[in-house]
Design a protein around this motif. Structure first.
Motif, PDB file in Angstrom:
ATOM      1  N   SER A  81       6.531   3.945   7.696  1.00 54.53           N
ATOM      2  CA  SER A  81       5.437   3.407   6.899  1.00 54.53           C
ATOM      3  C   SER A  81       5.672   1.930   6.650  1.00 54.53           C
ATOM      4  O   SER A  81       6.817   1.475   6.600  1.00 54.53           O
ATOM      5  CB  SER A  81       5.358   4.158   5.571  1.00 54.53           C
ATOM      6  OG  SER A  81       4.315   3.651   4.781  1.00 54.53           O
ATOM      7  N   LYS A  82       4.587   1.196   6.515  1.00 56.72           N
ATOM      8  CA  LYS A  82       4.721  -0.214   6.152  1.00 56.72           C
ATOM      9  C   LYS A  82       5.201  -0.284   4.716  1.00 56.72           C
ATOM     10  O   LYS A  82       4.690   0.400   3.841  1.00 56.72           O
ATOM     11  CB  LYS A  82       3.382  -0.934   6.298  1.00 56.72           C
ATOM     12  CG  LYS A  82       2.949  -1.093   7.727  1.00 56.72           C
ATOM     13  CD  LYS A  82       1.683  -1.912   7.826  1.00 56.72           C
ATOM     14  CE  LYS A  82       1.289  -2.069   9.279  1.00 56.72           C
ATOM     15  NZ  LYS A  82       0.069  -2.858   9.431  1.00 56.72           N
ATOM     16  N   VAL A  83       6.198  -1.127   4.496  1.00 60.18           N
ATOM     17  CA  VAL A  83       6.849  -1.178   3.188  1.00 60.18           C
ATOM     18  C   VAL A  83       6.925  -2.622   2.711  1.00 60.18           C
ATOM     19  O   VAL A  83       7.189  -3.536   3.496  1.00 60.18           O
ATOM     20  CB  VAL A  83       8.273  -0.576   3.274  1.00 60.18           C
ATOM     21  CG1 VAL A  83       8.980  -0.645   1.944  1.00 60.18           C
ATOM     22  CG2 VAL A  83       8.208   0.854   3.762  1.00 60.18           C
ATOM     23  N   SER A  84       6.705  -2.804   1.417  1.00 66.08           N
ATOM     24  CA  SER A  84       6.838  -4.141   0.834  1.00 66.08           C
ATOM     25  C   SER A  84       8.316  -4.466   0.637  1.00 66.08           C
ATOM     26  O   SER A  84       9.186  -3.631   0.843  1.00 66.08           O
ATOM     27  CB  SER A  84       6.091  -4.204  -0.500  1.00 66.08           C
ATOM     28  OG  SER A  84       6.757  -3.422  -1.460  1.00 66.08           O
ATOM     29  N   ALA A  85       8.584  -5.667   0.196  1.00 67.45           N
ATOM     30  CA  ALA A  85       9.968  -6.101  -0.016  1.00 67.45           C
ATOM     31  C   ALA A  85      10.659  -5.302  -1.119  1.00 67.45           C
ATOM     32  O   ALA A  85      11.885  -5.153  -1.127  1.00 67.45           O
ATOM     33  CB  ALA A  85       9.996  -7.584  -0.372  1.00 67.45           C
ATOM     34  N   THR A  86       9.889  -4.734  -2.043  1.00 71.98           N
ATOM     35  CA  THR A  86      10.471  -3.966  -3.139  1.00 71.98           C
ATOM     36  C   THR A  86      10.698  -2.493  -2.782  1.00 71.98           C
ATOM     37  O   THR A  86      11.169  -1.723  -3.600  1.00 71.98           O
ATOM     38  CB  THR A  86       9.569  -4.035  -4.383  1.00 71.98           C
ATOM     39  OG1 THR A  86       8.274  -3.502  -4.030  1.00 71.98           O
ATOM     40  CG2 THR A  86       9.437  -5.449  -4.890  1.00 71.98           C
ATOM     41  N   GLY A  87      10.331  -2.075  -1.556  1.00 69.94           N
ATOM     42  CA  GLY A  87      10.539  -0.696  -1.138  1.00 69.94           C
ATOM     43  C   GLY A  87       9.370   0.218  -1.424  1.00 69.94           C
ATOM     44  O   GLY A  87       9.476   1.431  -1.295  1.00 69.94           O
TER      45      GLY A  87
END
Length: 168
Positions: A81-87
């Motif tokens: 899954s696409k994930v942001s820098a914060t997880g």
């Protein structure tokens, strides 16, 4: 008056039970509403035969559900899954995504029998698949970032090099 119930009635009984009710309640409510029939000898024989046939059908359905559950034993899903820098994932991983991933692996499972909380972070989770009221399977799900897949083979190569070094 004896009545065979055709559906569950709170405070009276369950479907296919034979209950004693007052004549007016049976004649004026249960029978006209289709919630029961008079428990004559022939109706009791039909009920016994229906219960016998249903028991055989239910046993066959349960056996097939157990067979499907056995096929899923040991299967673990890894969902990218696409994930942001914060997880935190963009969107969520839900029963639809799990059903699609299982279909890619060759398992035809309806999304409606999968219960789980929507997953919104990276990590390991669990989904429950209900094949039958007595047969359910816990399916481990691992959500990883899309770019983590590129790093995984490098880690495996490093581990392989380490094991070769220790073997020498």
């Amino acid at each position: 008056m004896e009545i065979i119930l055709k559906e569950d009635i709170i405070g009276l009984g369950y479907k296919n039970d034979i209950v004693n009710v007052k004549s007016g309640y049976g004649r004026n409510y249960l029978i006209p509403q289709g919630k029961g029939v008079i428990a004559s000898e022939s109706a009791k024989k039909v009920l016994a035969e229906n219960l016998k046939q249903q028991a055989h059908k239910l046993a066959a359905i349960k056996a097939e559900a157990e067979k499907k559950a056995e096929a899923l034993n040991g299967v673990e899903l890894v969902i990218e899954s696409k994930v942001s820098a914060t997880g935190v994932t963009y969107g969520s991983v839900n029963a639809n995504v799990v059903a699609d991933e299982l279909q890619k692996k060759g398992f035809e499972i309806d999304r409606k029998i999968i219960t789980m909380h929507d997953i919104k972070t990276v990590g390991e989770f669990e989904a429950t698949i209900h094949f039958h009221k007595e047969v359910e399977v816990k399916l481990p799900i691992k959500v990883v970032a899309e770019n983590a897949k590129v790093e995984a083979p490098a880690e495996e190569a490093t581990k392989a090099e380490e094991t070769e070094a220790t073997a020498e």
